[in-house]
Motif scaffolding. Structure first.
Motif, PDB file in Angstrom:
ATOM      1  N   GLU A   1       0.917  -0.970   0.005  1.00  0.00           N
ATOM      2  CA  GLU A   1      -0.032   0.165   0.014  1.00  0.00           C
ATOM      3  C   GLU A   1       0.950   1.177   0.086  1.00  0.00           C
ATOM      4  O   GLU A   1       1.720   1.479   0.813  1.00  0.00           O
ATOM      5  CB  GLU A   1      -0.823   0.147   1.116  1.00  0.00           C
ATOM      6  N   THR A   2       0.666   2.060  -0.875  1.00  0.00           N
ATOM      7  CA  THR A   2       1.326   3.383  -1.099  1.00  0.00           C
ATOM      8  C   THR A   2       0.349   4.523  -1.313  1.00  0.00           C
ATOM      9  O   THR A   2      -0.754   4.138  -1.641  1.00  0.00           O
ATOM     10  CB  THR A   2       2.560   3.183  -2.221  1.00  0.00           C
ATOM     11  N   HIS A   3       0.716   5.782  -1.077  1.00  0.00           N
ATOM     12  CA  HIS A   3       0.300   6.872  -1.558  1.00  0.00           C
ATOM     13  C   HIS A   3       0.024   6.961  -3.025  1.00  0.00           C
ATOM     14  O   HIS A   3       1.155   7.015  -3.598  1.00  0.00           O
ATOM     15  CB  HIS A   3       0.677   8.355  -0.722  1.00  0.00           C
TER      16      HIS A   3
ATOM     17  N   THR B   1      -9.094   8.676  -1.021  1.00  0.00           N
ATOM     18  CA  THR B   1      -8.991   9.627  -0.122  1.00  0.00           C
ATOM     19  C   THR B   1      -9.143  11.310  -0.425  1.00  0.00           C
ATOM     20  O   THR B   1      -9.220  11.984   0.398  1.00  0.00           O
ATOM     21  CB  THR B   1      -7.654   9.306   0.561  1.00  0.00           C
TER      22      THR B   1
ATOM     23  N   GLU C   1      -6.676  10.791  -5.448  1.00  0.00           N
ATOM     24  CA  GLU C   1      -5.755  10.163  -4.490  1.00  0.00           C
ATOM     25  C   GLU C   1      -6.211   8.824  -3.624  1.00  0.00           C
ATOM     26  O   GLU C   1      -7.560   8.959  -3.195  1.00  0.00           O
ATOM     27  CB  GLU C   1      -5.138  11.207  -3.419  1.00  0.00           C
TER      28      GLU C   1
ATOM     29  N   ARG D   1      -4.847   5.763  -0.675  1.00  0.00           N
ATOM     30  CA  ARG D   1      -3.465   4.767  -0.172  1.00  0.00           C
ATOM     31  C   ARG D   1      -3.921   3.531  -0.385  1.00  0.00           C
ATOM     32  O   ARG D   1      -4.691   3.005   0.473  1.00  0.00           O
ATOM     33  CB  ARG D   1      -3.800   5.208   1.522  1.00  0.00           C
TER      34      ARG D   1
END
Length: 179
Positions: free
Chosen positions: A41-43, A100, A122, A124
């Protein structure tokens, strides 16, 4: 369950898929949803843009707020945000994502009698949000068309594209510096 090596070997034999980089096909060439379970999981961020061209008179109506159906850009912004949230319902192999942030901006250009729509999306998560950004732009522009078509059926939606994406295993990408 096939091993990773077996799956890679089958992928090399699948007609039309070997070495293509197309991830939405399995080893036998059948469409499938990509397994993102092992990804980190990344931004993730994606920015997309598109433009709708129209008659100068139509743009004046939009900017003055006198369209018969109401606040064209306000309604188009809400439609774009809703579309980003519903992308996986519209595009069969997209993963449902917990977004998000969805930011949608409209920039009128009187010189070209057009409106530029920019969407930044965006999350996450384990997969990118390019499709959500593109969907937001398209639906935002289609909403403008719908609200103004009574006075201008010749409007044109053009130049829809991803401008940039950030995050994930493949790293960052920017259209301005892409080869």
């Amino acid at each position: 369950m096939d091993t990773k090596e077996q799956k890679e070997g089958l992928a090399q034999q699948a007609p039309g898929t070997a070495g293509s980089g197309l991830t939405h096909f399995d080893a036998s060439g059948q469409a499938h949803m990509v397994d993102v379970g092992a990804k980190d999981e990344t931004h993730r961020v994606a920015v997309a843009t598109g433009r709708i061209g129209m008659k100068a008179e139509t743009l004046a109506i939009v900017l003055s707020g006198t369209a018969k159906k109401g606040d064209v850009l306000g309604i188009a912004r809400i439609a774009a945000i809703m579309a980003a949230k519903k992308t996986s319902d519209l595009i069969p192999l997209c993963h449902p994502l917990a977004l998000t942030r969805v930011n949608v901006e409209f920039e009128p250009d009187e010189a070209s009698s057009s409106i530029l729509c920019t969407a930044q999306v965006e999350t996450r998560g384990k997969t990118g949000v390019e499709m959500e950004a593109l969907t937001a732009v398209q639906i935002g522009l289609l909403t403008i068309y719908d609200m103004c078509k009574a006075v201008d059926r010749g409007m044109r939606i053009t130049d829809v594209q991803v401008l940039e994406k950030r995050g994930g295993k493949s790293g960052d990408w920017n259209a301005a510096v892409a080869p």
